[in-house]
Design an enzyme around this catalytic site. Structure first.
Site, mmCIF file in Angstrom:
data_model
loop_
_atom_site.group_PDB
_atom_site.id
_atom_site.type_symbol
_atom_site.label_atom_id
_atom_site.label_comp_id
_atom_site.label_asym_id
_atom_site.label_seq_id
_atom_site.Cartn_x
_atom_site.Cartn_y
_atom_site.Cartn_z
ATOM 1 N N TRP A 54 1.076 -1.218 -0.614
ATOM 2 C CA TRP A 54 -0.198 -0.431 0.171
ATOM 3 C C TRP A 54 1.077 1.313 -0.334
ATOM 4 O O TRP A 54 2.035 1.438 1.044
ATOM 5 C CB TRP A 54 -0.569 -0.044 1.347
ATOM 6 N N ASN A 100 -0.017 5.810 -0.071
ATOM 7 C CA ASN A 100 -0.119 7.134 0.176
ATOM 8 C C ASN A 100 0.376 8.267 -0.091
ATOM 9 O O ASN A 100 1.045 8.387 -0.934
ATOM 10 C CB ASN A 100 -1.648 6.986 1.108
ATOM 11 N N ASP A 101 0.131 9.356 0.813
ATOM 12 C CA ASP A 101 0.710 11.083 0.038
ATOM 13 C C ASP A 101 2.453 10.811 -0.213
ATOM 14 O O ASP A 101 3.766 9.525 0.761
ATOM 15 C CB ASP A 101 1.011 11.552 2.158
ATOM 16 N N TRP A 110 -3.989 0.197 3.896
ATOM 17 C CA TRP A 110 -3.349 1.132 4.998
ATOM 18 C C TRP A 110 -3.198 0.526 6.043
ATOM 19 O O TRP A 110 -3.768 -0.257 6.750
ATOM 20 C CB TRP A 110 -4.684 2.678 5.239
ATOM 21 N N PHE A 124 4.233 9.214 10.352
ATOM 22 C CA PHE A 124 2.790 10.084 8.968
ATOM 23 C C PHE A 124 4.037 10.960 8.426
ATOM 24 O O PHE A 124 5.025 11.018 8.392
ATOM 25 C CB PHE A 124 1.784 10.714 10.270
ATOM 26 N N SER A 125 2.977 11.535 7.856
ATOM 27 C CA SER A 125 3.377 12.164 6.348
ATOM 28 C C SER A 125 4.187 13.409 7.027
ATOM 29 O O SER A 125 4.032 13.916 8.412
ATOM 30 C CB SER A 125 2.427 13.273 5.827
ATOM 31 N N ARG A 160 -1.202 17.881 12.580
ATOM 32 C CA ARG A 160 -0.095 16.656 11.625
ATOM 33 C C ARG A 160 0.893 17.818 10.270
ATOM 34 O O ARG A 160 -0.187 18.354 9.534
ATOM 35 C CB ARG A 160 -0.775 15.198 11.465
ATOM 36 N N GLU A 203 -5.485 18.320 5.478
ATOM 37 C CA GLU A 203 -4.304 17.924 5.564
ATOM 38 C C GLU A 203 -2.969 18.447 5.123
ATOM 39 O O GLU A 203 -2.992 18.916 3.609
ATOM 40 C CB GLU A 203 -4.459 16.015 5.347
ATOM 41 N N TRP A 206 -9.298 9.162 -0.792
ATOM 42 C CA TRP A 206 -9.686 8.661 -0.045
ATOM 43 C C TRP A 206 -10.888 7.694 0.080
ATOM 44 O O TRP A 206 -11.733 6.881 1.104
ATOM 45 C CB TRP A 206 -9.880 9.054 1.410
#
Ligand code: FRU
Length: 487
Positions: free
Chosen positions: A36, A38-39, A63, A101-102, A172, A225, A312
């Site tokens: 997986w 994402n960002d 995720w 996280f990002s 975040r 975000e 998402w």
């Protein structure tokens, strides 16, 4: 003879490619080999390499276990995947599996952090959100740093983490830039539920002080975000303006998307230009969490962004064999003055090796092309359409069996519409269906479309990148054709 029907059935089944045999992996867009993503995270240029880190689950196609995957490129066209850069197994004190996280990354060439050997100019500091999932006594989200002495191949986690903790569960996606005027690092970080960002200053990437905030305007239908600030050149002028990128809501209810603000920024206060409505970076459904590369080379002065090509709303349901999640093309940003309002122009960075067809079309003129017959779902269609005497047109892309992806234009309303309802596999989520449209005004009676088809991803740049749309499609064949029809 009794077996004949079965033999015929078996022969028929054999001639249809099994779902998993359809190769949907884009050729010109980066996608991780498996699992997986994402960002995009920590995008940075250093010593001839562009680094794309990204949210990654090393253990599967869903995720979870969020880590930073890593890929590098010398030319932004071909990418090499490197080992995972930041992941829970590296956690130093065994207190549990906080997630990475990002966030962003900087090159600390002056060793302001003191984390590197004296005089070392090539240190990368990653600034990310620590997402606590085991020890929830403190805040849910805080900011941490990790540093690399080997060009991002391996990182050491700073043992003074977190470097910024304000006691919130939702706080975040830090992105950090160097402010040469004030000689400080500036971190932009989101308070997602309050639809705002905070600006913090630091001299050493470890001690951060709140200096300003911005928010409560534009699209506040969804949480905010992945904010990022970047300076962008205004075309045909010597001016530059600040652009604040925010991942938030979409013009279609229930989806996430990206908006931007153009304005002035003194390190503390961001003052946006007057704007009517929300400015979206991409009007399709599959572009999110984009951030720019930091520390760009002198040869590449305009900011370049990459986004996560997914949404998402259905991102966790899209078909996946070995991987789920892929990235947009890198896009170069400039600002264009449209009747006194500054708007982004995005120009894709893509290899000239993609089969390309450049066509100037006028209603009534016949059109034939080699690519339109049988192609392997990877091509670029550069269209210059003279709209004289026409009500619009329809482009049937990716035609195979009874499937097709429709791009149509209506002259009366200046609307370009993307219809993937019958594009192939669509039933995995109700939210994948639906039409997407954007307003694109003809210029001097013409419309320019740069359509990049790369197996499961279609990016459309209209009028030289003044309006952009990115859409996933899941084809059921390795080959297709296309056609163009005037209305
Ligand atoms: C955005 C996001 C970020 C977060 C990351 C977690 O897509 O929700 O806010 O850091 O994904 O994977």
């Amino acid at each position: 003879m009794r077996y004949l029907p079965f033999l015929i059935l078996a022969a028929c089944l054999n001639s249809l490619p099994a779902q998993s045999q359809v190769n949907r992996r884009p050729v010109h867009h980066y996608s991780q080999p498996k699992n997986w993503s994402n960002d995009p995270n920590g995008m940075i240029y250093l010593d001839g390499e562009y680094h794309l880190f990204y949210q990654y689950n090393p253990f599967g196609t869903d995720w979870g276990h969020m880590s930073w995957g890593h890929a590098v490129s010398k030319d932004l066209q071909t990418w090499e995947t490197l080992p995972v850069a930041l992941t829970e197994v590296q956690h130093p004190d065994g207190r549990g599996s906080d997630m990475f996280f990002s966030g962003g990354a900087v090159v600390d060439s002056l060793n302001t952090s003191g984390l590197f050997k004296p005089g070392f100019k090539h240190g990368i500091v990653a600034v990310y959100t620590i997402q606590k999932i085991i020890d929830r006594k403190g805040a849910g989200e805080s900011q941490g740093i990790a540093y690399s002495e080997d060009k991002g191949r391996t990182f050491k986690i700073y043992d003074g983490n977190p470097v910024l903790d304000i006691g919130l569960d939702n706080f975040r996606d830090p992105s950090v830039i160097w402010d040469a005027t004030n000689k400080v690092w500036i971190m932009t970080v989101a308070i997602p539920l309050e639809h705002k960002v905070h600006f913090y200053w630091s001299k050493n990437l470890k001690d951060w002080e709140l200096k300003g905030q911005f928010g409560g305007q534009g699209d506040i239908t969804k949480i905010w975000e992945c904010p990022a600030l970047t300076r962008v050149k205004v075309e045909n002028s010597s001016e530059k303006k600040w652009v604040l990128l925010i991942s938030s809501g979409h013009k279609y209810d229930g989806y996430v998307g990206m908006q931007y603000f153009v304005g002035d920024f003194d390190g503390k206060t961001f003052t946006p230009q007057k704007q009517e409505g929300v400015f979206h970076i991409d009007e399709g459904k599959d572009f999110y969490a984009a951030i720019p590369f930091g520390n760009p080379p002198a040869s590449q002065p305009d900011p370049i962004i990459i986004g996560w090509a997914n949404n998402w709303a259905y991102g966790k349901d899209i078909p996946a064999d070995e991987y789920r999640g892929q990235f947009s093309l890198p896009r170069k940003l400039t600002l264009v003055d449209e009747n006194g309002t500054l708007k982004l122009r995005q120009v894709p960075v893509i290899s000239a090796s993609i089969p390309t067809e450049k066509v100037t079309l006028t209603k009534g003129r016949a059109f034939t092309s080699a690519l339109s017959k049988k192609n392997e779902n990877v091509y670029r269609l550069v269209l210059d359409l003279d709209l004289k005497d026409s009500k619009g047109f329809e482009i049937e892309l990716l035609k195979h069996d009874t499937f097709r992806t429709l791009v149509s234009y209506d002259v009366q309303t200046s609307t370009l519409t993307f219809d993937r309802n019958n594009s192939g596999e669509t039933g995995f989520s109700e939210q994948f269906k639906g039409l997407e449209s954007m307003t694109v005004k003809p210029e001097n009676g013409r419309l320019k479309l740069d359509i990049i088809v790369d197996k499961s991803l279609v990016e459309i740049y209209a009028n030289d990148g003044k309006a952009v749309m990115s859409e996933l499609v899941f084809l059921k064949s390795n080959t297709s054709s296309y056609s163009i029809k005037w209305k």
